[in-house]
Scaffold this motif. Sequence first.
Motif, PDB file in Angstrom:
ATOM      1  N   GLU A  71       5.109  81.657 -19.863  1.00  0.00           N
ATOM      2  CA  GLU A  71       6.108  80.615 -19.634  1.00  0.00           C
ATOM      3  C   GLU A  71       7.372  80.925 -20.445  1.00  0.00           C
ATOM      4  O   GLU A  71       7.285  81.300 -21.600  1.00  0.00           O
ATOM      5  CB  GLU A  71       5.521  79.254 -20.053  1.00  0.00           C
ATOM      6  N   ALA A 130      12.501  76.745 -22.501  1.00  0.00           N
ATOM      7  CA  ALA A 130      12.910  76.447 -23.871  1.00  0.00           C
ATOM      8  C   ALA A 130      12.851  74.937 -24.036  1.00  0.00           C
ATOM      9  O   ALA A 130      13.148  74.182 -23.105  1.00  0.00           O
ATOM     10  CB  ALA A 130      14.324  76.965 -24.140  1.00  0.00           C
ATOM     11  N   ASN A 179      11.126  87.148 -26.081  1.00  0.00           N
ATOM     12  CA  ASN A 179      11.394  86.353 -27.283  1.00  0.00           C
ATOM     13  C   ASN A 179      11.955  87.208 -28.409  1.00  0.00           C
ATOM     14  O   ASN A 179      12.840  86.779 -29.153  1.00  0.00           O
ATOM     15  CB  ASN A 179      10.119  85.634 -27.740  1.00  0.00           C
ATOM     16  N   GLY A 204      19.800  79.657 -38.956  1.00  0.00           N
ATOM     17  CA  GLY A 204      18.583  80.425 -38.684  1.00  0.00           C
ATOM     18  C   GLY A 204      17.854  79.808 -37.514  1.00  0.00           C
ATOM     19  O   GLY A 204      18.001  78.629 -37.245  1.00  0.00           O
ATOM     20  N   PHE A 240      14.105  71.361 -34.666  1.00  0.00           N
ATOM     21  CA  PHE A 240      14.550  72.761 -34.770  1.00  0.00           C
ATOM     22  C   PHE A 240      15.744  73.067 -33.880  1.00  0.00           C
ATOM     23  O   PHE A 240      16.408  74.096 -34.038  1.00  0.00           O
ATOM     24  CB  PHE A 240      13.396  73.741 -34.517  1.00  0.00           C
ATOM     25  N   GLU A 252      22.054  70.422 -34.193  1.00  0.00           N
ATOM     26  CA  GLU A 252      23.318  70.225 -33.472  1.00  0.00           C
ATOM     27  C   GLU A 252      23.278  69.050 -32.485  1.00  0.00           C
ATOM     28  O   GLU A 252      23.811  69.147 -31.373  1.00  0.00           O
ATOM     29  CB  GLU A 252      23.711  71.531 -32.771  1.00  0.00           C
TER      30      GLU A 252
HETATM   31  O1  LIG Z   1      22.554  81.135 -29.966  1.00  0.00           O
HETATM   32  C1  LIG Z   1      21.572  80.572 -30.472  1.00  0.00           C
HETATM   33  C2  LIG Z   1      20.474  80.100 -29.702  1.00  0.00           C
HETATM   34  C3  LIG Z   1      19.401  79.504 -30.353  1.00  0.00           C
HETATM   35  N1  LIG Z   1      19.410  79.352 -31.706  1.00  0.00           N
HETATM   36  C4  LIG Z   1      18.243  78.745 -32.375  1.00  0.00           C
HETATM   37  O2  LIG Z   1      17.068  79.450 -31.977  1.00  0.00           O
HETATM   38  C5  LIG Z   1      15.941  78.583 -31.993  1.00  0.00           C
HETATM   39  C6  LIG Z   1      15.180  78.662 -30.678  1.00  0.00           C
HETATM   40  O3  LIG Z   1      15.979  78.109 -29.642  1.00  0.00           O
HETATM   41  P1  LIG Z   1      15.584  78.226 -28.096  1.00  0.00           P
HETATM   42  O4  LIG Z   1      15.233  79.615 -27.790  1.00  0.00           O
HETATM   43  O5  LIG Z   1      16.668  77.609 -27.319  1.00  0.00           O
HETATM   44  O6  LIG Z   1      14.314  77.248 -28.001  1.00  0.00           O
HETATM   45  P2  LIG Z   1      12.734  77.532 -27.882  1.00  0.00           P
HETATM   46  O7  LIG Z   1      12.141  76.293 -27.318  1.00  0.00           O
HETATM   47  O8  LIG Z   1      12.200  78.056 -29.155  1.00  0.00           O
HETATM   48  O9  LIG Z   1      12.621  78.654 -26.719  1.00  0.00           O
HETATM   49  C7  LIG Z   1      12.322  80.026 -26.996  1.00  0.00           C
HETATM   50  O10 LIG Z   1      10.934  80.208 -27.157  1.00  0.00           O
HETATM   51  C8  LIG Z   1      10.155  79.783 -26.003  1.00  0.00           C
HETATM   52  C9  LIG Z   1       8.694  79.910 -26.393  1.00  0.00           C
HETATM   53  O11 LIG Z   1       8.197  81.188 -26.222  1.00  0.00           O
HETATM   54  C10 LIG Z   1      10.550  80.642 -24.812  1.00  0.00           C
HETATM   55  O12 LIG Z   1       9.778  80.261 -23.681  1.00  0.00           O
HETATM   56  C11 LIG Z   1      12.040  80.465 -24.531  1.00  0.00           C
HETATM   57  O13 LIG Z   1      12.429  81.293 -23.450  1.00  0.00           O
HETATM   58  C12 LIG Z   1      12.825  80.832 -25.794  1.00  0.00           C
HETATM   59  O14 LIG Z   1      14.212  80.574 -25.593  1.00  0.00           O
HETATM   60  C13 LIG Z   1      16.493  77.190 -32.297  1.00  0.00           C
HETATM   61  O15 LIG Z   1      16.309  76.900 -33.668  1.00  0.00           O
HETATM   62  C14 LIG Z   1      17.976  77.304 -31.967  1.00  0.00           C
HETATM   63  O16 LIG Z   1      18.772  76.410 -32.695  1.00  0.00           O
HETATM   64  C15 LIG Z   1      20.471  79.807 -32.464  1.00  0.00           C
HETATM   65  O17 LIG Z   1      20.466  79.703 -33.689  1.00  0.00           O
HETATM   66  N2  LIG Z   1      21.537  80.399 -31.823  1.00  0.00           N
END
Ligand SMILES: O=c1ccn([C@@H]2O[C@H](COP(=O)(O)OP(=O)(O)O[C@H]3O[C@H](CO)[C@@H](O)[C@H](O)[C@H]3O)[C@@H](O)[C@H]2O)c(=O)[nH]1
Length: 479
Positions: free
Chosen positions: A160, A163, A223, A270, A337, A416
Motif C-alpha cells: 500500500e 500517505a 519509501n 525531520g 507527525f 504544519e
Molecule cells: O517534503 C516533505 C514531505 C514530507 N515530510 C515529512 O515526512 C513525513 C512522512 O510524510 P508522508 O510521506 O506524507 O506521510 P506517511 O503517511 O508517512 O506516508 C509515507 O509512508 C507510507 C507508509 O509506508 C507510504 O505508503 C507513503 O507512500 C509515504 O509517503 C512527515 O513527518 C512529513 O511531515 C517532510 O518533512 N517534507
Amino acid sequence: MVIEKICCLGAGYVGGPTCSVIALKCPDITVTVCDKSEDRIKQWNSDKLPIYEPGLDDVVKTCRGRNLFFSTDIAKGIQEADLIFISVNTPTKIVGNGKGRAADLKYVESAARMIADLATSNKIVVEKSTVPVKAAEIIMKILRANTKPGVDYQILSNPEFLAEGTAIVDLIEADRVLIGGEETPEGQKAIQELCWVYEHWIPAKNILTTNTWSSELSKLAANAFLAQRISSINSLTAVCEATGADVAEVAKAVGRDSRIGPKFLEASIGFGGSCFQKDILNLIYLSECLHLPEVAAYWQQVLSLNEFQKTRFTRKVIESLFNTVTDKNIAILGFSFKKNTGDTRESPAIHVSKTLLDEGAKLHIYDPKVEPEQIYYELTGTYVKTEHENIKKCVEIHDTAYSAVTGAHAIVLCTEWDEFKELNFNKIYEVMMKPAYLFDGRKILDHEALQRIGFHVQTIGKRLARTGSIRAQGSLTMP
Ligand SMILES: O=c1ccn([C@@H]2O[C@H](COP(=O)(O)OP(=O)(O)O[C@H]3O[C@H](CO)[C@@H](O)[C@H](O)[C@H]3O)[C@@H](O)[C@H]2O)c(=O)[nH]1
Ligand SMILES: NC(=O)c1ccc[n+]([C@@H]2O[C@H](COP(=O)([O-])OP(=O)(O)OC[C@H]3O[C@@H](n4cnc5c(N)ncnc54)[C@H](O)[C@@H]3O)[C@@H](O)[C@H]2O)c1
C-alpha cells in the motif's frame, strides 16, 4: 474464481481506509475488516472512528452495513472470504535477532497461521503489510504446510502506498497499484483476479504486475527514495542558515528540473510517521544480511541525517533561549507527525518535547487531533494513567492554541496544521512573556510579519534578517 467476499485482517490506518474505499468502489463485493482488538472494532462501528482521515467518515457512512463490515469474528471473516488481505502491523523488532532494525513479522505469521487453521476453501492471500523481501515465502510455507484437502492458496504481494492525511484521495486516485505474484499459471490467474477488483476504479494502465519479490522490494524502495529526498533537502538547511541562502528558493530552483520534480522537497524538523524509519531500517537489515555493507551504510545516512535535523532544531531552540529552558513555559503547537492526522508515531514533536523536558522546561501542548492520553503515552511510554501523574507536573495539554501560548516564553511549531497560519499573532504576542520567541519548524508562517509584531523568529533553512524592532537576545544562527 469471481471475488465476492473480501476479508481484511487488521483494521488499522491501512486496513480501515483501504477496505472502505474498496467497498465504496465495488458495491458487488462484500468487505469485512477484522481485528483482534475489540476496542478498535467498536470504534469502527461507532460515530467516532479510531483514526482521523479527511473524507473517511463519509466513505464509511456510505458503505457500513451495506457491503462494509467491521468485526472481531476473524474465523467467520476468513472462512467466508475468497480473498484475504493481511494488513497487520510490522513494527521494528525490539528484542532478539536484528533488534532495532529487522521487521517483526510475528503479527504476519500469526495472521497466516489463523488462515491456515480456519480456511476450508480456496483463498487468495494478499500481503498488504509492508514486509522485507521474501516475507511472502513465510506465508506460503505456513499455508502450504498446513493445507487441508481441497484447499488451495495463492499468495500475492500488494503493498500500500497511501500517505496518512491524504489516504482517501491516494486510494481513489492512486498513481499506481502494484501486484506481485508467482510466475505460474495459478499465480498469474490470482494476479488477474486482484486486478479485477482494482479495475472497478483504477485504470488498467496504472496497475503494475511483477513477480512477488520485486513487489515487496519496490515498497521499501519507494519509501527509501521519498525519505532520501527529505534528508537531502534537510541537509541543505544547515548550509542555508550558515550562508544566507534560503532553502525554499533552493528547493524551488532544484525542483524545476523535470528530472527532479517539485514534490517532497519541503524542509522540516525531520520526517516522522510509522513507515519511513521502520522501512529504511528494514532495508538496511536486509542489505547487511546480504553482505552489502556499503548499501546498508548508504541508507543509514538518510536516517542519521534525520536524527541530526531533529537534534539541530531542538538545540537551536535551547541556545536561543539563553541556553536554558529550566522552568520556562514553552508552547508546542502540533504533536502529530504531519497535518491532517492524529497519528503521533515517530513524530518529531516527541523528540523536541522530550529534550525540552530533560532540560527542565514546562510544556504547553496543543494539537487539533491528538488525544491527551496519546501525548502522555508518547512522553512516558505507557498508557497506564497513574504513570502519567508525574509528567503532568510539567506537561499541560490545551484545547486551543491561544490557551497554550498564554504566558509562554517561546512557541515551537512542530506540525504544519493549516489553522496555525490563521492565528492572530498580534493577540498572541500580547499574552506571551517578553522577549517572545517563535521557532517555526515547518516554515509555514509569515516570518517578516511576525518580526514586525516584535517576535524573535527562527525557522529552518533561512537566516532571518534582524528588523529594526528586534533586539536580538540569542544567537540567530546555528553554529
Ligand atoms: O517534503 C516533505 C514531505 C514530507 N515530510 C515529512 O515526512 C513525513 C512522512 O510524510 P508522508 O510521506 O506524507 O506521510 P506517511 O503517511 O508517512 O506516508 C509515507 O509512508 C507510507 C507508509 O509506508 C507510504 O505508503 C507513503 O507512500 C509515504 O509517503 C512527515 O513527518 C512529513 O511531515 C517532510 O518533512 N517534507
Ligand atoms: N500507516 C500507513 O500510512 C501505512 C501506509 C502503507 C503501508 N503501511 C503498512 O501497513 C501495515 C499496517 O500498518 P497500520 O499503520 O495500518 O498499522 P496499525 O497498527 O494501525 O494496524 C494494524 C492492526 O492489525 C491488528 N492485528 C494484528 N495482528 C492481527 C491478527 N492476527 N488478526 C487481526 N488483526 C490483527 C492490530 O490489532 C491493529 O489494529 C504495516 O506493515 C505498515 O508498514 C502503513
